[in-house]
Design a protein around this motif. Structure first.
Motif, PDB file in Angstrom:
ATOM      1  N   LEU A 124      77.849  25.730  88.809  1.00 30.21           N
ATOM      2  CA  LEU A 124      78.210  24.879  89.940  1.00 30.21           C
ATOM      3  C   LEU A 124      78.573  25.722  91.154  1.00 30.21           C
ATOM      4  O   LEU A 124      79.487  26.545  91.099  1.00 30.21           O
ATOM      5  N   SER A 126      80.211  25.426  94.735  1.00 28.69           N
ATOM      6  CA  SER A 126      81.067  24.403  95.327  1.00 28.69           C
ATOM      7  C   SER A 126      81.903  24.964  96.467  1.00 28.69           C
ATOM      8  O   SER A 126      81.989  26.173  96.675  1.00 28.69           O
ATOM      9  N   CYS A 133      82.259  17.632  96.874  1.00 24.61           N
ATOM     10  CA  CYS A 133      82.593  18.587  95.811  1.00 24.61           C
ATOM     11  C   CYS A 133      83.826  18.115  95.044  1.00 24.61           C
ATOM     12  O   CYS A 133      83.923  18.293  93.824  1.00 24.61           O
ATOM     13  N   GLU A 136      82.658  15.474  92.629  1.00 25.89           N
ATOM     14  CA  GLU A 136      81.896  16.049  91.518  1.00 25.89           C
ATOM     15  C   GLU A 136      82.811  16.810  90.574  1.00 25.89           C
ATOM     16  O   GLU A 136      82.659  16.753  89.347  1.00 25.89           O
ATOM     17  N   ALA A 137      83.789  17.526  91.140  1.00 27.99           N
ATOM     18  CA  ALA A 137      84.741  18.264  90.311  1.00 27.99           C
ATOM     19  C   ALA A 137      85.507  17.316  89.398  1.00 27.99           C
ATOM     20  O   ALA A 137      85.704  17.596  88.201  1.00 27.99           O
ATOM     21  N   THR A 252      76.502  21.521  99.427  1.00 30.06           N
ATOM     22  CA  THR A 252      77.394  21.515  98.265  1.00 30.06           C
ATOM     23  C   THR A 252      77.803  20.074  97.955  1.00 30.06           C
ATOM     24  O   THR A 252      77.904  19.250  98.869  1.00 30.06           O
ATOM     25  N   PRO A 253      78.024  19.779  96.667  1.00 27.91           N
ATOM     26  CA  PRO A 253      77.830  20.677  95.531  1.00 27.91           C
ATOM     27  C   PRO A 253      76.348  20.822  95.179  1.00 27.91           C
ATOM     28  O   PRO A 253      75.576  19.888  95.350  1.00 27.91           O
ATOM     29  N   ASN A 265      76.459  14.907  94.851  1.00 28.70           N
ATOM     30  CA  ASN A 265      77.442  14.359  93.922  1.00 28.70           C
ATOM     31  C   ASN A 265      76.752  13.428  92.926  1.00 28.70           C
ATOM     32  O   ASN A 265      76.355  12.317  93.288  1.00 28.70           O
TER      33      ASN A 265
END
Length: 303
Positions: A124, A126, A133, A136-137, A252-253, A265
């Motif tokens: 990943l 990021s 991000c 997604e995290a 990003t991501p 995402n």
């Protein structure tokens, strides 16, 4: 090898010429590509010299679109007479379709979580200041360990987009300081900084990080502060950025799931299906005795 599809549509580049000249006509190619991709005048177009491609009778031409500090790259393939171009991906059926990106991915000494030697490796790239991000995290941290406890290993790579996120790179450097001092604490930092993303500014970043350090066992705030002040980890972050640029990342991501590029995402339902499909593919390939397409990112944890 830059992979771009031979099935992509060939278009006439210099159709009006009776006697085409070999090589690349940069003026004609730039005009054609600007029209094809609706490139605005403010974007500078830089065309590299043609170079050999993996396919006979085609030359590779890399085109760079430059807008301020942002660069986006495209690869085209040009016929030897200079009359036609191909835009897409060329794949070699004897090799992993993601080989080019896999060769560039380096995961050694990167923060990671998940089972060592897992059949699915997710790398990943990021940015700690990026809202997408953050989402997604949260998706990865909340769902992966429960759904795929033995099947997925995640590696984190810094790719701060400094042009629009003023504290992203200092935050990445602070995260690497945490990782140097206590690797296990990195993921606490990772979760904390995304949770407090809206509260952080370029001016209060260090103070906030040191407040965080006070809540973590085995993390020395004084040592962390010295690391931040001396920019001791800037080279680590720059190395990660360089790797991202070599992979032509511009958003990003961006994730690489066994080399498969996933931009943006991804909702958990979609990501879960992709991982499940990858696991099923590997089982099918193994049962069929296939060995050409083993998908592993080189890392020191692979025995």
């Amino acid at each position: 090898m830059r992979s771009v599809s031979l099935a992509a549509l060939c278009v006439a580049l210099l159709a009006g010429q009776d006697k085409p000249k070999p090589g690349v006509d940069r003026v004609a190619l730039e005009a054609y590509v600007r029209h094809l991709l609706a490139v605005i005048p403010e974007v500078q177009v830089k065309i590299d010299d043609p170079k050999p491609s993996p396919v006979p009778n085609l030359e590779q031409v890399d085109v760079h679109f430059i807008y301020g500090a942002r660069i986006q790259d495209e690869t085209f393939y040009l016929t030897k007479d200079g009359r036609k171009i191909i835009r897409g991906y060329i794949y070699d059926l004897a090799q992993n379709p993601f080989k080019e990106d896999l060769d560039k991915l380096k995961t050694s000494l990167s923060p990671s979580f998940g089972a060592a030697g897992a059949p699915v490796v997710l790398v990943l790239f990021s940015d700690f200041e990026c809202p997408n991000c953050k989402e997604e995290a949260k998706t990865l941290r909340q769902n992966l360990p429960a759904a795929f406890p033995k099947d997925v290993r995640v590696y984190f790579k810094d790719f701060p987009i400094e042009q629009i996120h003023p504290w992203a790179k200092p935050a990445a450097m602070a995260g690497q300081c945490v990782f140097r001092e206590n690797p296990a604490a990195f993921w606490q930092f990772h979760d904390w900084i995304y949770e407090h993303q809206s509260e952080i500014t370029p001016d209060n970043l260090k103070a906030k990080v040191l407040e965080f350090a006070q809540t973590v066992k085995d993390l020395d705030g004084m040592q962390l502060g010295r690391c931040i002040d001396s920019k001791a980890t800037e080279a680590d972050v720059d190395s990660s950025i360089t790797q991202g640029k070599a992979l032509k990342i511009d958003a990003t991501p961006t994730m690489f799931l066994n080399g498969r590029r996933l931009i943006g995402n991804y909702p958990w339902q979609n990501l879960q299906q992709i991982i499940g499909g990858e696991l099923n593919y590997q089982k099918t390939a193994q049962n069929a005795g296939e060995k050409c397409c083993e998908l592993k990112v080189p890392n020191p944890l692979n025995k």
